[in-house]
Design a protein around this motif. Structure first.
Motif, PDB file in Angstrom:
ATOM      1  N   SER A 119       0.796  -1.228   0.000  1.00  0.00           N
ATOM      2  CA  SER A 119       0.000   0.000   0.000  1.00  0.00           C
ATOM      3  C   SER A 119       0.829   1.280   0.000  1.00  0.00           C
ATOM      4  CB  SER A 119      -0.941   0.018   1.215  1.00  0.00           C
ATOM      5  OG  SER A 119      -0.215   0.007   2.425  1.00  0.00           O
ATOM      6  N   VAL A 120       2.139   1.163   0.169  1.00  0.00           N
ATOM      7  CA  VAL A 120       3.006   2.348   0.263  1.00  0.00           C
ATOM      8  C   VAL A 120       2.817   3.333  -0.896  1.00  0.00           C
ATOM      9  CG1 VAL A 120       5.406   3.153   0.175  1.00  0.00           C
ATOM     10  CG2 VAL A 120       4.753   1.329   1.747  1.00  0.00           C
ATOM     11  N   PRO A 121       2.905   2.900  -2.164  1.00  0.00           N
ATOM     12  CA  PRO A 121       2.747   3.859  -3.259  1.00  0.00           C
ATOM     13  C   PRO A 121       1.384   4.546  -3.268  1.00  0.00           C
ATOM     14  CG  PRO A 121       3.690   1.796  -4.055  1.00  0.00           C
ATOM     15  CD  PRO A 121       3.202   1.538  -2.662  1.00  0.00           C
ATOM     16  N   ARG A 122       0.314   3.794  -2.986  1.00  0.00           N
ATOM     17  CA  ARG A 122      -1.035   4.368  -3.020  1.00  0.00           C
ATOM     18  C   ARG A 122      -1.249   5.365  -1.880  1.00  0.00           C
ATOM     19  NH1 ARG A 122      -5.379   0.041  -2.896  1.00  0.00           N
ATOM     20  NH2 ARG A 122      -4.030  -0.884  -1.314  1.00  0.00           N
ATOM     21  N   VAL A 123      -0.723   5.035  -0.695  1.00  0.00           N
ATOM     22  CA  VAL A 123      -0.855   5.945   0.444  1.00  0.00           C
ATOM     23  C   VAL A 123      -0.105   7.243   0.173  1.00  0.00           C
ATOM     24  CG1 VAL A 123      -0.205   6.298   2.851  1.00  0.00           C
ATOM     25  CG2 VAL A 123      -1.224   4.124   2.144  1.00  0.00           C
ATOM     26  N   SER A 124       1.112   7.125  -0.317  1.00  0.00           N
ATOM     27  CA  SER A 124       1.911   8.312  -0.642  1.00  0.00           C
ATOM     28  C   SER A 124       1.223   9.150  -1.709  1.00  0.00           C
ATOM     29  CB  SER A 124       3.307   7.896  -1.111  1.00  0.00           C
ATOM     30  OG  SER A 124       4.049   9.017  -1.532  1.00  0.00           O
ATOM     31  N   GLN A 125       0.693   8.497  -2.712  1.00  0.00           N
ATOM     32  CA  GLN A 125       0.029   9.204  -3.807  1.00  0.00           C
ATOM     33  C   GLN A 125      -1.197   9.977  -3.317  1.00  0.00           C
ATOM     34  OE1 GLN A 125      -2.225   6.991  -6.960  1.00  0.00           O
ATOM     35  NE2 GLN A 125      -0.655   7.844  -8.310  1.00  0.00           N
ATOM     36  N   LEU A 126      -1.993   9.354  -2.437  1.00  0.00           N
ATOM     37  CA  LEU A 126      -3.177  10.033  -1.909  1.00  0.00           C
ATOM     38  C   LEU A 126      -2.775  11.274  -1.113  1.00  0.00           C
ATOM     39  CD1 LEU A 126      -6.279   9.870  -1.719  1.00  0.00           C
ATOM     40  CD2 LEU A 126      -5.987   8.607   0.422  1.00  0.00           C
ATOM     41  N   ARG A 175      -1.719  14.098  -3.587  1.00  0.00           N
ATOM     42  CA  ARG A 175      -2.735  14.647  -4.488  1.00  0.00           C
ATOM     43  C   ARG A 175      -3.927  15.291  -3.798  1.00  0.00           C
ATOM     44  NH1 ARG A 175      -3.386  10.354  -9.505  1.00  0.00           N
ATOM     45  NH2 ARG A 175      -1.264  10.549 -10.340  1.00  0.00           N
ATOM     46  N   SER A 176      -4.205  14.876  -2.565  1.00  0.00           N
ATOM     47  CA  SER A 176      -5.412  15.352  -1.884  1.00  0.00           C
ATOM     48  C   SER A 176      -5.184  16.723  -1.257  1.00  0.00           C
ATOM     49  CB  SER A 176      -5.841  14.365  -0.802  1.00  0.00           C
ATOM     50  OG  SER A 176      -6.171  13.124  -1.375  1.00  0.00           O
ATOM     51  N   ASN A 177      -6.068  17.642  -1.560  1.00  0.00           N
ATOM     52  CA  ASN A 177      -5.976  18.994  -1.028  1.00  0.00           C
ATOM     53  C   ASN A 177      -7.201  19.389  -0.208  1.00  0.00           C
ATOM     54  OD1 ASN A 177      -3.436  19.846  -2.317  1.00  0.00           O
ATOM     55  ND2 ASN A 177      -4.589  19.684  -4.228  1.00  0.00           N
ATOM     56  N   GLN A 178      -8.380  18.964  -0.637  1.00  0.00           N
ATOM     57  CA  GLN A 178      -9.609  19.434  -0.007  1.00  0.00           C
ATOM     58  C   GLN A 178      -9.914  18.707   1.299  1.00  0.00           C
ATOM     59  OE1 GLN A 178     -12.069  18.995  -3.654  1.00  0.00           O
ATOM     60  NE2 GLN A 178     -12.543  21.151  -3.390  1.00  0.00           N
ATOM     61  N   ALA A 179      -9.928  17.392   1.283  1.00  0.00           N
ATOM     62  CA  ALA A 179     -10.225  16.622   2.494  1.00  0.00           C
ATOM     63  C   ALA A 179      -8.923  16.128   3.106  1.00  0.00           C
ATOM     64  CB  ALA A 179     -11.158  15.461   2.170  1.00  0.00           C
ATOM     65  N   ARG A 195      -4.332  18.127   7.694  1.00  0.00           N
ATOM     66  CA  ARG A 195      -3.092  18.847   8.004  1.00  0.00           C
ATOM     67  C   ARG A 195      -2.228  19.058   6.760  1.00  0.00           C
ATOM     68  NH1 ARG A 195       0.527  16.734  11.966  1.00  0.00           N
ATOM     69  NH2 ARG A 195       0.954  18.835  12.712  1.00  0.00           N
ATOM     70  N   THR A 196      -2.656  18.545   5.635  1.00  0.00           N
ATOM     71  CA  THR A 196      -1.984  18.735   4.341  1.00  0.00           C
ATOM     72  C   THR A 196      -0.504  18.366   4.397  1.00  0.00           C
ATOM     73  OG1 THR A 196      -3.436  20.671   4.183  1.00  0.00           O
ATOM     74  CG2 THR A 196      -2.036  20.221   2.310  1.00  0.00           C
ATOM     75  N   ILE A 197      -0.231  17.259   5.053  1.00  0.00           N
ATOM     76  CA  ILE A 197       1.146  16.758   5.069  1.00  0.00           C
ATOM     77  C   ILE A 197       1.345  15.854   3.860  1.00  0.00           C
ATOM     78  CG2 ILE A 197       2.829  15.347   6.324  1.00  0.00           C
ATOM     79  CD1 ILE A 197       1.410  16.126   8.899  1.00  0.00           C
ATOM     80  N   ARG A 198       2.457  16.066   3.163  1.00  0.00           N
ATOM     81  CA  ARG A 198       2.784  15.242   1.996  1.00  0.00           C
ATOM     82  C   ARG A 198       3.841  14.211   2.389  1.00  0.00           C
ATOM     83  NH1 ARG A 198      -1.604  17.243  -0.591  1.00  0.00           N
ATOM     84  NH2 ARG A 198      -1.456  19.496  -0.877  1.00  0.00           N
ATOM     85  N   TYR A 199       3.505  12.949   2.214  1.00  0.00           N
ATOM     86  CA  TYR A 199       4.437  11.888   2.594  1.00  0.00           C
ATOM     87  C   TYR A 199       5.063  11.264   1.347  1.00  0.00           C
ATOM     88  CZ  TYR A 199       1.674  12.020   6.945  1.00  0.00           C
ATOM     89  OH  TYR A 199       1.014  12.408   8.084  1.00  0.00           O
TER      90      TYR A 199
END
Length: 200
Positions: free
Chosen positions: A49-56, A59-63, A66-70
């Motif tokens: 799940s690592v790539p999918r979690v990082s990608q979400l 890419r996610s801005n609205q919901a 804390r808007t942390i990018r991993y």
């Protein structure tokens, strides 16, 4: 790759159009949500799940509370650490599979306390009861882990206003005047029924 992405996007649009069309035949939202026959799976992060979690997270801005990018490397470090509890949430209904729709990362801050490092959701599933379902599941898990306090923070941006009232709607109390810092007493949390079943 581009052809597959276009196909997946078109399929998602068609599925959402079907949901929208069906919703018009119901007099209330509860009956509509029940008719969707939603099922969700909640798993801890793993190598797959690592790539999918990082990608979400990227890419996610609205919901995105804390808007942390991993990065993928950071997610791998979280998986290997004993200081974090992780949840990846997938959702499906009778019209199709949404795939990964939410990620929650909790940081253990004490023997009995936990902090929501970040909570990210796909905007496609808002107003489906997903946030309440996820919180119900997390609280159940934290009770088993003997945690009593859950802390959280909302960091406002121009794009994530849609989730500014999320924590208050889930029973969290604001504990720092003029700051979006929240806390929840796990032992008195009141679970509310949703129209989502946990997938076995």
């Amino acid at each position: 790759s581009f052809i597959k992405n276009d196909f997946d996007r078109t399929k998602q649009y068609q599925e959402e159009a079907s949901r929208s069309s069906v919703s018009k035949s119901f007099m209330n939202e509860t009956d509509f949500l029940s008719s969707l026959e939603m099922k969700s799976s909640i798993l801890t992060f793993d190598k797959f799940s690592v790539p999918r979690v990082s990608q979400l997270s990227q890419r996610s801005n609205q919901a995105n509370l804390r808007t942390i990018r991993y990065t993928e490397a950071e997610i791998e470090q979280i998986i290997e650490s004993d200081n974090y509890i992780t949840y990846s949430v997938s959702l499906e209904d009778k019209f199709g599979d949404y795939g990964l729709i939410s990620v929650v990362i909790l940081q253990i801050t004490g023997n009995r306390t936990v902090f929501i490092d970040n909570w990210i959701m796909s905007c496609r599933v808002l107003k489906r009861g997903v946030e309440r379902f996820i919180m119900n599941e997390i609280i159940t898990d934290l009770i088993l882990r003997r945690k009593i306090k859950l802390y959280a923070e909302y960091l406002p941006t121009k794009k994530n206003v849609i989730v500014k009232d999320l924590y208050s709607s889930l029973g969290f109390l604001n504990y720092c005047e003029n700051l979006n810092k929240w806390k929840l007493d796990i032992e008195v949390y009141s679970a509310e029924k949703t129209q989502i079943r946990r997938k076995k």
